[in-house]
Design an enzyme around this catalytic site. Structure first.
Site, PDB file in Angstrom:
ATOM      1  N   CYS A  82       0.842  -1.207   0.000  1.00  0.00           N
ATOM      2  CA  CYS A  82       0.000   0.000   0.000  1.00  0.00           C
ATOM      3  C   CYS A  82       0.875   1.254   0.000  1.00  0.00           C
ATOM      4  O   CYS A  82       2.045   1.205   0.396  1.00  0.00           O
ATOM      5  CB  CYS A  82      -0.877  -0.053   1.245  1.00  0.00           C
ATOM      6  SG  CYS A  82      -1.852   1.419   1.581  1.00  0.00           S
ATOM      7  N   GLU A  85       2.897   1.925   3.204  1.00  0.00           N
ATOM      8  CA  GLU A  85       4.230   1.311   3.388  1.00  0.00           C
ATOM      9  C   GLU A  85       5.299   2.187   2.745  1.00  0.00           C
ATOM     10  O   GLU A  85       6.399   2.337   3.293  1.00  0.00           O
ATOM     11  CB  GLU A  85       4.299  -0.069   2.708  1.00  0.00           C
ATOM     12  CG  GLU A  85       4.127  -1.217   3.651  1.00  0.00           C
ATOM     13  CD  GLU A  85       2.675  -1.548   3.836  1.00  0.00           C
ATOM     14  OE1 GLU A  85       1.936  -1.482   2.846  1.00  0.00           O
ATOM     15  OE2 GLU A  85       2.290  -1.854   4.976  1.00  0.00           O
ATOM     16  N   MET A  86       4.948   2.762   1.587  1.00  0.00           N
ATOM     17  CA  MET A  86       5.940   3.567   0.881  1.00  0.00           C
ATOM     18  C   MET A  86       6.413   4.727   1.761  1.00  0.00           C
ATOM     19  O   MET A  86       7.538   5.172   1.665  1.00  0.00           O
ATOM     20  CB  MET A  86       5.345   4.106  -0.435  1.00  0.00           C
ATOM     21  CG  MET A  86       4.904   3.020  -1.408  1.00  0.00           C
ATOM     22  SD  MET A  86       6.245   1.921  -1.874  1.00  0.00           S
ATOM     23  CE  MET A  86       7.276   3.012  -2.830  1.00  0.00           C
ATOM     24  N   LYS A  87       5.491   5.196   2.636  1.00  0.00           N
ATOM     25  CA  LYS A  87       5.842   6.320   3.512  1.00  0.00           C
ATOM     26  C   LYS A  87       6.672   5.866   4.711  1.00  0.00           C
ATOM     27  O   LYS A  87       7.125   6.690   5.492  1.00  0.00           O
ATOM     28  CB  LYS A  87       4.562   7.017   3.981  1.00  0.00           C
ATOM     29  CG  LYS A  87       3.774   7.553   2.798  1.00  0.00           C
ATOM     30  CD  LYS A  87       2.829   8.658   3.137  1.00  0.00           C
ATOM     31  CE  LYS A  87       2.307   9.248   1.835  1.00  0.00           C
ATOM     32  NZ  LYS A  87       1.581  10.461   1.971  1.00  0.00           N
ATOM     33  N   HIS A 101       0.338  -4.441   5.813  1.00  0.00           N
ATOM     34  CA  HIS A 101      -0.919  -4.409   6.570  1.00  0.00           C
ATOM     35  C   HIS A 101      -2.123  -4.795   5.722  1.00  0.00           C
ATOM     36  O   HIS A 101      -3.233  -4.805   6.224  1.00  0.00           O
ATOM     37  CB  HIS A 101      -1.131  -3.022   7.183  1.00  0.00           C
ATOM     38  CG  HIS A 101      -1.300  -1.937   6.155  1.00  0.00           C
ATOM     39  ND1 HIS A 101      -0.243  -1.416   5.478  1.00  0.00           N
ATOM     40  CD2 HIS A 101      -2.398  -1.323   5.678  1.00  0.00           C
ATOM     41  CE1 HIS A 101      -0.678  -0.508   4.627  1.00  0.00           C
ATOM     42  NE2 HIS A 101      -1.985  -0.433   4.718  1.00  0.00           N
ATOM     43  N   CYS A 131     -12.656  -3.291  18.905  1.00  0.00           N
ATOM     44  CA  CYS A 131     -12.695  -3.952  20.219  1.00  0.00           C
ATOM     45  C   CYS A 131     -14.137  -4.166  20.665  1.00  0.00           C
ATOM     46  O   CYS A 131     -14.431  -5.030  21.484  1.00  0.00           O
ATOM     47  CB  CYS A 131     -11.910  -3.156  21.253  1.00  0.00           C
ATOM     48  SG  CYS A 131     -12.717  -1.619  21.790  1.00  0.00           S
ATOM     49  N   CYS A 134     -15.019   0.372  23.092  1.00  0.00           N
ATOM     50  CA  CYS A 134     -14.608   1.777  23.282  1.00  0.00           C
ATOM     51  C   CYS A 134     -15.696   2.718  22.746  1.00  0.00           C
ATOM     52  O   CYS A 134     -16.658   2.294  22.110  1.00  0.00           O
ATOM     53  CB  CYS A 134     -13.274   2.037  22.582  1.00  0.00           C
ATOM     54  SG  CYS A 134     -13.391   2.049  20.786  1.00  0.00           S
ATOM     55  N   CYS A 137     -16.275   2.384  18.986  1.00  0.00           N
ATOM     56  CA  CYS A 137     -16.961   1.135  18.616  1.00  0.00           C
ATOM     57  C   CYS A 137     -18.432   1.175  19.036  1.00  0.00           C
ATOM     58  O   CYS A 137     -19.299   0.652  18.334  1.00  0.00           O
ATOM     59  CB  CYS A 137     -16.270  -0.066  19.254  1.00  0.00           C
ATOM     60  SG  CYS A 137     -14.706  -0.492  18.465  1.00  0.00           S
ATOM     61  N   CYS A 145     -11.505   2.701  16.437  1.00  0.00           N
ATOM     62  CA  CYS A 145     -11.353   1.968  17.701  1.00  0.00           C
ATOM     63  C   CYS A 145     -10.115   2.458  18.463  1.00  0.00           C
ATOM     64  O   CYS A 145      -9.051   2.629  17.869  1.00  0.00           O
ATOM     65  CB  CYS A 145     -11.222   0.476  17.393  1.00  0.00           C
ATOM     66  SG  CYS A 145     -10.843  -0.534  18.828  1.00  0.00           S
ATOM     67  N   CYS A 207      -7.295  -3.227   3.186  1.00  0.00           N
ATOM     68  CA  CYS A 207      -6.960  -1.795   3.311  1.00  0.00           C
ATOM     69  C   CYS A 207      -7.421  -0.987   2.101  1.00  0.00           C
ATOM     70  O   CYS A 207      -8.438  -0.316   2.153  1.00  0.00           O
ATOM     71  CB  CYS A 207      -5.475  -1.571   3.552  1.00  0.00           C
ATOM     72  SG  CYS A 207      -5.090   0.192   3.647  1.00  0.00           S
TER      73      CYS A 207
HETATM   74  P1  PAD Z   1      -0.263   5.389  -4.448  1.00  0.00           P
HETATM   75  O1  PAD Z   1       1.153   5.813  -4.256  1.00  0.00           O
HETATM   76  O2  PAD Z   1      -0.552   4.139  -5.193  1.00  0.00           O
HETATM   77  O3  PAD Z   1      -1.083   6.560  -5.161  1.00  0.00           O
HETATM   78  C1  PAD Z   1      -0.827   7.928  -5.005  1.00  0.00           C
HETATM   79  C2  PAD Z   1      -1.153   8.643  -6.329  1.00  0.00           C
HETATM   80  O4  PAD Z   1      -0.987  10.044  -6.123  1.00  0.00           O
HETATM   81  C3  PAD Z   1      -0.233   8.249  -7.482  1.00  0.00           C
HETATM   82  O5  PAD Z   1      -1.011   7.880  -8.610  1.00  0.00           O
HETATM   83  C4  PAD Z   1       0.581   9.502  -7.741  1.00  0.00           C
HETATM   84  O6  PAD Z   1       0.935   9.670  -9.121  1.00  0.00           O
HETATM   85  C5  PAD Z   1      -0.368  10.593  -7.284  1.00  0.00           C
HETATM   86  N1  PAD Z   1       0.290  11.863  -6.924  1.00  0.00           N
HETATM   87  C6  PAD Z   1       1.432  12.027  -6.206  1.00  0.00           C
HETATM   88  N2  PAD Z   1       1.699  13.341  -6.066  1.00  0.00           N
HETATM   89  C7  PAD Z   1       0.717  14.015  -6.702  1.00  0.00           C
HETATM   90  C8  PAD Z   1       0.415  15.403  -6.904  1.00  0.00           C
HETATM   91  N3  PAD Z   1       1.212  16.353  -6.418  1.00  0.00           N
HETATM   92  N4  PAD Z   1      -0.706  15.738  -7.609  1.00  0.00           N
HETATM   93  C9  PAD Z   1      -1.517  14.764  -8.116  1.00  0.00           C
HETATM   94  N5  PAD Z   1      -1.288  13.441  -7.967  1.00  0.00           N
HETATM   95  C10 PAD Z   1      -0.196  13.072  -7.261  1.00  0.00           C
HETATM   96  O7  PAD Z   1      -0.888   5.315  -2.971  1.00  0.00           O
HETATM   97  P2  PAD Z   1      -2.229   4.594  -2.462  1.00  0.00           P
HETATM   98  O8  PAD Z   1      -3.317   4.810  -3.443  1.00  0.00           O
HETATM   99  O9  PAD Z   1      -1.913   3.224  -2.006  1.00  0.00           O
HETATM  100  O10 PAD Z   1      -2.490   5.462  -1.130  1.00  0.00           O
HETATM  101  C11 PAD Z   1      -2.872   6.812  -1.264  1.00  0.00           C
HETATM  102  C12 PAD Z   1      -2.854   7.509   0.092  1.00  0.00           C
HETATM  103  O11 PAD Z   1      -3.855   6.947   0.940  1.00  0.00           O
HETATM  104  C13 PAD Z   1      -1.520   7.337   0.836  1.00  0.00           C
HETATM  105  O12 PAD Z   1      -1.211   8.579   1.463  1.00  0.00           O
HETATM  106  C14 PAD Z   1      -1.847   6.295   1.876  1.00  0.00           C
HETATM  107  O13 PAD Z   1      -0.990   6.383   2.990  1.00  0.00           O
HETATM  108  C15 PAD Z   1      -3.269   6.688   2.211  1.00  0.00           C
HETATM  109  C16 PAD Z   1      -4.055   5.623   2.923  1.00  0.00           C
HETATM  110  N6  PAD Z   1      -4.949   6.017   3.879  1.00  0.00           N
HETATM  111  C17 PAD Z   1      -5.693   5.106   4.547  1.00  0.00           C
HETATM  112  C18 PAD Z   1      -6.686   5.603   5.537  1.00  0.00           C
HETATM  113  O14 PAD Z   1      -7.278   4.795   6.279  1.00  0.00           O
HETATM  114  N7  PAD Z   1      -6.943   6.898   5.585  1.00  0.00           N
HETATM  115  C19 PAD Z   1      -5.556   3.746   4.284  1.00  0.00           C
HETATM  116  C20 PAD Z   1      -4.682   3.347   3.289  1.00  0.00           C
HETATM  117  C21 PAD Z   1      -3.916   4.288   2.602  1.00  0.00           C
HETATM  118 ZN    ZN Z   2      -3.083   0.586   3.450  1.00  0.00          ZN
END
Ligand code: PAD
Ligand code: ZN
Length: 407
Positions: A82, A85-87, A101, A131, A134, A137, A145, A207
């Site tokens: 996902c 992970e990249m972050k 995850h 859980c 909480c 939940c 949660c 996810c």
């Molecule tokens: P991904 O890296 O596959 O997709 C990100 C997309 O954003 C790519 O297509 C990029 O080209 C594009 N992008 C990057 N910079 C820019 C920009 N400046 N302008 C326009 N487009 C851009 O990631 P993903 O789809 O797996 O995840 C996306 C986000 O969602 C990431 O931050 C992740 O941590 C978050 C996430 N949040 C939850 C949650 O519960 N809120 C769960 C899972 C993932």
């Molecule tokens: Zn994820």
């Protein structure tokens, strides 16, 4: 919310970990079949370890301790890679760590007091637990949660790790750690699913798919006939597009700097796609011009503060709703013109698409099985865990949507 690992002091050095006698080790290399005789014993298996930030994953033999009370040991069969992970590759977490995850697998054994899953059940891992006790939940609208916070420690509830490698304790990640042939997870972070569901597809329900689809349906509550914009067309963003389409949106505008993502976005429901780099003026002005008065529902699915600001400004000044799905790391500050709120815009976050995790997952899997949505479009690559560094390259270079790793 949704910050797993960066609370100061969360990563303790010199962790306590158990030492097992080598005679207790069970060799499990490349074994998919569950062998009940492993219950209660340490399992030796392969895992992808990130020893330090900014280094490649290293495939290592690790030891996985048996599950303690209210814990479950799972043979992971498939896991997505996902954007979250990249972050974590260049910091933001504790090392050495087993990331991952977005997992699906089979229960190998359960600890004392586990009642909702048993050996042999097909399950999905849940970074967001449920859980059931909480305030979130118990609130009908809530899903965050309180037990999500356990993930911030990168350890199990007793303050120890279940993983060791070369004599070192290895940190857990996101309550799950799925980049391992075996992992130990709390029962509240495991959901039983249909026993005929294909694990190498439904791992995305763990996810990416649920997060994006739910952000549109549950968090934004996209309305029929509405206009939506989705910033970021990765696996999560495309799932938002699918959710907007399912909710009956009339216009879904995909926004991404990588135009290679446009074809897929249109395939799953985007009515048009634009790149900010093709315009001289700010993207929010472009979207307001395109729609007359701004979009009704806007989603930030990248995780960059400046894009959150642009997404909010792209919304209709009064009833526009902007949902942050992208992961903003701990301490990141938003720089937003306060006057944008005077006319009534809404800005909100969304974790795991607003789903109450444990109770919703099996229903989502059933919907997948009855073809209510399609996950196959999101999966562009399937590789063995050994090739995890190739999968990372695909994500870095924007060549894939979701790469599923099989174990
Ligand atoms: P991904 O890296 O596959 O997709 C990100 C997309 O954003 C790519 O297509 C990029 O080209 C594009 N992008 C990057 N910079 C820019 C920009 N400046 N302008 C326009 N487009 C851009 O990631 P993903 O789809 O797996 O995840 C996306 C986000 O969602 C990431 O931050 C992740 O941590 C978050 C996430 N949040 C939850 C949650 O519960 N809120 C769960 C899972 C993932
Ligand atoms: Zn994820």
């Amino acid at each position: 919310m949704y910050s797993w690992t960066f609370h100061s002091g969360s990563c303790k050095q010199n962790l306590p970990f158990s030492i097992y006698s080598p005679s207790q080790y069970i060799h499990r290399k490349n074994t998919k079949k569950i062998n009940m005789s492993t219950a209660g014993k340490v399992i030796k298996c392969r895992a992808a370890i990130l020893w330090k930030p900014d280094t490649p994953f290293s495939i290592e033999e690790i030891e996985v301790a048996p599950p303690k009370a209210k814990e479950v040991r799972i043979k992971i069969v498939a896991t997505g890679l996902c954007g979250t992970e990249m972050k974590m590759l260049g910091g933001n977490t504790c090392y050495p760590i087993i990331l991952g995850h977005e997992g699906a697998g089979i229960v190998e054994s359960v600890g004392e007091g586990v009642s909702t899953v048993k050996t042999g059940d097909k399950v999905i891992t849940l970074f967001l637990p449920q859980c059931g006790e909480c305030a979130s939940c118990l609130n009908p609208e809530g899903n965050c949660c309180i037990q999500l916070k356990q993930a911030y420690t990168n350890l199990m509830s007793d303050g120890t790790s279940r993983f060791t490698c070369k004599g070192k304790s290895i940190y857990h990640f996101a309550n799950t750690s799925t980049f391992s042939e075996y992992t130990v997870i709390r029962e509240i972070s495991v959901a039983k699913v249909d026993n005929v569901a294909p694990l190498e597809k439904i791992c995305l329900i763990s996810c990416g798919f649920s997060t994006g689809y739910g952000a549109a349906i549950n968090t934004a509550k996209v309305t029929p006939g509405s206009t939506c914009a989705v910033f970021g067309l990765g696996g999560v963003g495309l799932s938002v597009v699918m959710g907007c389409k399912a909710a009956g949106a009339a216009r879904i505008i995909g926004v991404d700097i990588n135009k290679d993502k446009f074809e897929k976005a249109k395939e799953v429901g985007a009515t048009e796609c634009i790149s900010p780099q093709d315009f001289k003026k700010p993207i929010q002005e472009v979207l307001v011009d395109m729609t007359g008065a701004g979009v009704e529902f806007c989603f930030e699915v990248i995780g960059k503060p400046e894009i959150v600001a642009a997404a909010l400004a792209s919304c209709h000044e009064n009833h526009g709703v902007c949902v942050i799905v992208g992961f903003l790391t701990y301490g990141v500050q938003l720089n937003i013109d306060g006057s944008l709120f005077f006319s009534g815009r809404t800005l909100k976050g969304s974790v795991f698409g607003g789903w109450k995790s444990k109770e919703s997952i099996s229903k989502l899997v059933s919907k997948y099985m009855t073809k209510k949505f399609n996950l196959d479009t999101l999966i562009t690559h399937t590789l063995n865990l050994d090739k995890i560094n190739e999968a990372v390259e695909f994500m870095k270079t924007g060549k894939c949507i979701r790469c599923v790793l099989t174990l």
